[in-house]
Design a protein around this motif. Structure first.
Motif, short mmCIF file in Angstrom:
data_model
loop_
_atom_site.label_atom_id
_atom_site.label_comp_id
_atom_site.label_asym_id
_atom_site.label_seq_id
_atom_site.Cartn_x
_atom_site.Cartn_y
_atom_site.Cartn_z
N PRO A 277 0.84 -1.21 0.00
CA PRO A 277 0.00 0.00 0.00
C PRO A 277 0.87 1.26 0.00
CG PRO A 277 0.10 -0.94 2.20
CD PRO A 277 0.93 -1.84 1.33
N PHE A 278 0.42 2.28 -0.75
CA PHE A 278 1.10 3.57 -0.79
C PHE A 278 0.09 4.67 -0.48
CE2 PHE A 278 3.57 0.87 -3.64
CZ PHE A 278 4.87 1.13 -3.24
N ASP A 279 0.53 5.65 0.29
CA ASP A 279 -0.33 6.81 0.58
C ASP A 279 -0.27 7.78 -0.60
OD1 ASP A 279 -1.03 5.88 3.13
OD2 ASP A 279 0.78 6.74 4.02
N VAL A 280 -1.43 7.99 -1.23
CA VAL A 280 -1.52 8.88 -2.39
C VAL A 280 -2.77 9.75 -2.21
CG1 VAL A 280 -1.64 9.07 -4.89
CG2 VAL A 280 -0.45 7.13 -3.84
N PRO A 281 -2.61 10.98 -1.72
CA PRO A 281 -3.76 11.88 -1.60
C PRO A 281 -4.38 12.16 -2.97
CG PRO A 281 -1.90 12.69 -0.31
CD PRO A 281 -1.39 11.55 -1.14
N ALA A 282 -5.66 12.46 -2.97
CA ALA A 282 -6.39 12.63 -4.23
C ALA A 282 -5.84 13.78 -5.06
CB ALA A 282 -7.87 12.86 -3.93
N HIS A 283 -5.34 14.85 -4.42
CA HIS A 283 -4.91 16.03 -5.17
C HIS A 283 -3.57 15.83 -5.87
CE1 HIS A 283 -2.87 16.56 -1.26
NE2 HIS A 283 -1.95 17.23 -1.93
N VAL A 284 -2.87 14.71 -5.60
CA VAL A 284 -1.59 14.45 -6.28
C VAL A 284 -1.68 13.27 -7.24
CG1 VAL A 284 -0.28 15.42 -4.36
CG2 VAL A 284 -0.69 12.95 -4.45
N LEU A 285 -2.88 12.75 -7.48
CA LEU A 285 -3.03 11.58 -8.35
C LEU A 285 -2.51 11.84 -9.75
CD1 LEU A 285 -6.47 9.95 -7.45
CD2 LEU A 285 -4.24 8.82 -7.50
N ARG A 286 -2.76 13.04 -10.28
CA ARG A 286 -2.36 13.33 -11.66
C ARG A 286 -0.86 13.49 -11.81
NH1 ARG A 286 -6.32 14.55 -15.24
NH2 ARG A 286 -4.87 15.71 -16.57
N GLU A 287 -0.15 13.74 -10.72
CA GLU A 287 1.31 13.85 -10.78
C GLU A 287 2.01 12.60 -10.26
OE1 GLU A 287 -0.48 16.35 -9.08
OE2 GLU A 287 -0.62 17.61 -10.87
N THR A 288 1.24 11.52 -10.05
CA THR A 288 1.78 10.29 -9.47
C THR A 288 2.09 9.27 -10.55
OG1 THR A 288 0.60 10.63 -7.38
CG2 THR A 288 1.30 8.37 -7.90
N THR A 289 3.25 8.65 -10.44
CA THR A 289 3.63 7.55 -11.32
C THR A 289 4.13 6.40 -10.46
OG1 THR A 289 4.27 9.05 -13.10
CG2 THR A 289 5.11 6.80 -13.22
N ILE A 290 3.71 5.18 -10.78
CA ILE A 290 4.21 3.99 -10.10
C ILE A 290 5.09 3.23 -11.09
CG2 ILE A 290 3.57 1.79 -9.04
CD1 ILE A 290 0.99 3.12 -8.09
N ILE A 291 6.36 3.10 -10.74
CA ILE A 291 7.32 2.42 -11.59
C ILE A 291 7.59 1.03 -11.02
CG2 ILE A 291 9.62 2.48 -12.61
CD1 ILE A 291 9.58 5.48 -12.32
N ILE A 292 7.34 0.02 -11.82
CA ILE A 292 7.54 -1.37 -11.41
C ILE A 292 8.68 -1.95 -12.24
CG2 ILE A 292 6.47 -3.65 -11.27
CD1 ILE A 292 3.79 -2.17 -10.93
N THR A 293 9.71 -2.41 -11.55
CA THR A 293 10.90 -2.93 -12.22
C THR A 293 11.14 -4.37 -11.80
OG1 THR A 293 11.87 -0.71 -12.14
CG2 THR A 293 13.34 -2.53 -12.70
N VAL A 294 11.21 -5.26 -12.77
CA VAL A 294 11.55 -6.66 -12.49
C VAL A 294 13.07 -6.79 -12.63
CG1 VAL A 294 11.19 -9.06 -13.12
CG2 VAL A 294 9.32 -7.42 -13.37
N MET A 295 13.70 -7.23 -11.56
CA MET A 295 15.16 -7.31 -11.50
C MET A 295 15.63 -8.77 -11.41
SD MET A 295 16.08 -4.03 -11.34
CE MET A 295 17.78 -4.17 -10.77
N ASP A 296 16.87 -8.98 -11.84
CA ASP A 296 17.52 -10.28 -11.66
C ASP A 296 18.60 -10.12 -10.59
OD1 ASP A 296 18.53 -12.95 -12.15
OD2 ASP A 296 20.18 -11.98 -13.24
N LYS A 297 18.44 -10.85 -9.50
CA LYS A 297 19.37 -10.76 -8.38
C LYS A 297 20.68 -11.45 -8.72
CE LYS A 297 20.33 -10.03 -3.91
NZ LYS A 297 20.34 -8.69 -3.29
#
Length: 390
Positions: free
Chosen positions: A325-345
């Motif tokens: 879970p991430f805290d994301v207030p409604a007024h910053v939704l348009r400036e929010t990006t979630i970056i998901i990176t699959v890595m090899d350890k």
């Protein structure tokens, strides 16, 4: 005699009253039976009696499986790893996610409805024209514009430019200008290949590669188009729209990731559930990888918070089932990006990037669709397959 008639009349009245009461009771009974037949509460009660093995609370696999069945028929949800305790970084289990959600998971799979089928990665398209001047022995290539290019940067956009080759010659190339922060760029640039006899031109293949310019690191390939010139009528200018394909220089298919998003407007949170991956690119010498997933919350190109899954050893089709879970207030939704990176350890060297996904309201078409579906279905775990990108 009159007395006997009165007694008979009274007896008839009593019989009629009894008959009417019996009829009323019968009608009420039929009505109640019909009402119970459509009553959901009674059906649930009867269902529980007839099926004592049915679970009354959603488990992670049941919630995910039910969501997948809405779009995919006949596929069994994968079993979750059992006995995984939450780690020290504060990972919440998918059980907590399932218990906290009131809605079912909605499965959104772009392209094919078959869960095991390939995910067609949308890379946009490019418009260009080709013409040949027999008088000047000159091939003219005009790069016009691009459309619906995928986002490659943290800001949810790209800085695209185009390289032009006449294969098999890779030493000599021409390039367009870079269009800053533009997923629908207009180049309108003309390139001349002079002194090319027509016979030699027909032996070449026009190759266009669209890339995302990066000032501080290697440019990211977006996609490519190739067209043999012996299949084109070069006597007059021809204009083409071509879909971009994954680049064949080692930056092609990297695998797919199934994840879900849940937006809770009351708590001002977005929960990212990393479910599983398939057909990951092998990064190790042994033909396998040790994948894990990093999730970054970004706000206006600034990193706010990072979380990650456990590492799955020697696996190209891992099942994670971890939620963050991430805290994301409604007024910053348009400036929010979630970056998901699959890595090899890698224990002995730097960890390798297998692929990335950028989720926001201004990313690529598939990512934007998932983001909008999340906002349109609050408090619902909305799942979708995504193709990993370089």
């Amino acid at each position: 005699m009159y007395l006997n008639r009165e007694e008979d009349n009274s007896k008839g009245s009593v019989s009629l009253s009894v008959f009417l009461v019996s009829l009323a009771v019968t009608v009420c009974a039929v009505w109640l039976v019909a009402l119970c037949g459509v009553c959901g509460w009674c059906q649930r009660k009867m269902g529980k009696r007839n099926k004592p093995g049915v679970e009354t609370a959603d488990t992670p696999d049941s919630a995910r499986g039910r969501g997948e069945k809405k779009a995919i028929k006949g596929n069994k949800p994968a079993n979750s790893p059992k006995g995984q305790p939450p780690d020290a970084d504060g990972h919440s289990s998918v059980t907590d996610l399932a218990n906290s959600l009131t809605g079912d998971m909605v499965m959104l799979s772009p392209g094919s409805e078959d869960d095991e089928g390939p995910v067609s990665e949308k890379l946009g398209r490019i418009q260009f024209s080709i013409g040949y001047s027999f008088q000047n022995t000159t091939l003219t290539v005009k790069v016009l514009r691009g459309q619906e290019l995928p986002a490659k940067d943290f800001s949810g956009t790209s800085d695209p430019f185009v390289k032009i080759y006449l294969l098999p010659d890779k030493k000599h190339k021409l390039e367009t200008k870079v269009k800053r922060k533009n997923l629908n760029p207009h180049w309108n640039e003309t390139f001349l290949f002079e002194g090319f006899p027509y016979e030699k031109v027909r032996e070449r293949t026009l190759y266009l590669q669209v890339l995302d310019y990066d000032r501080f690191s290697r440019n990211d390939p977006i996609g490519e188009v190739s067209i043999p010139l012996n299949k084109v009528e070069l006597g007059q200018i021809k204009t083409f729209w071509k879909e971009l394909k994954p680049c064949s220089d080692g930056s092609g298919r990297r695998g797919d990731l199934l994840l879900s998003l849940c937006y809770n407007p009351t708590a001002n949170t977005i929960t990212v559930n990393i479910i599983k991956a398939r057909n990951l690119k092998a990064m190790d010498i042994g033909g396998t990888s040790d994948p894990y997933v990093k999730v970054w919350l970004m706000h206006k190109d600034k990193r706010v918070e990072k979380k990650k899954t456990v590492t799955m050893k020697r696996c190209l089709n891992p099942i994670f089932n971890e939620s963050f879970p991430f805290d994301v207030p409604a007024h910053v939704l348009r400036e929010t990006t979630i970056i998901i990176t699959v890595m090899d350890k890698d224990r002995l060297s730097r960890n390798d990037v297998i692929g990335k996904i950028y989720l926001s309201w201004k990313s690529g078409p598939a990512e934007v669709k998932h983001w909008k579906d999340m906002l349109a279905r609050p408090r619902t775990n909305v799942a979708q397959w995504h193709a990993l990108k370089a």
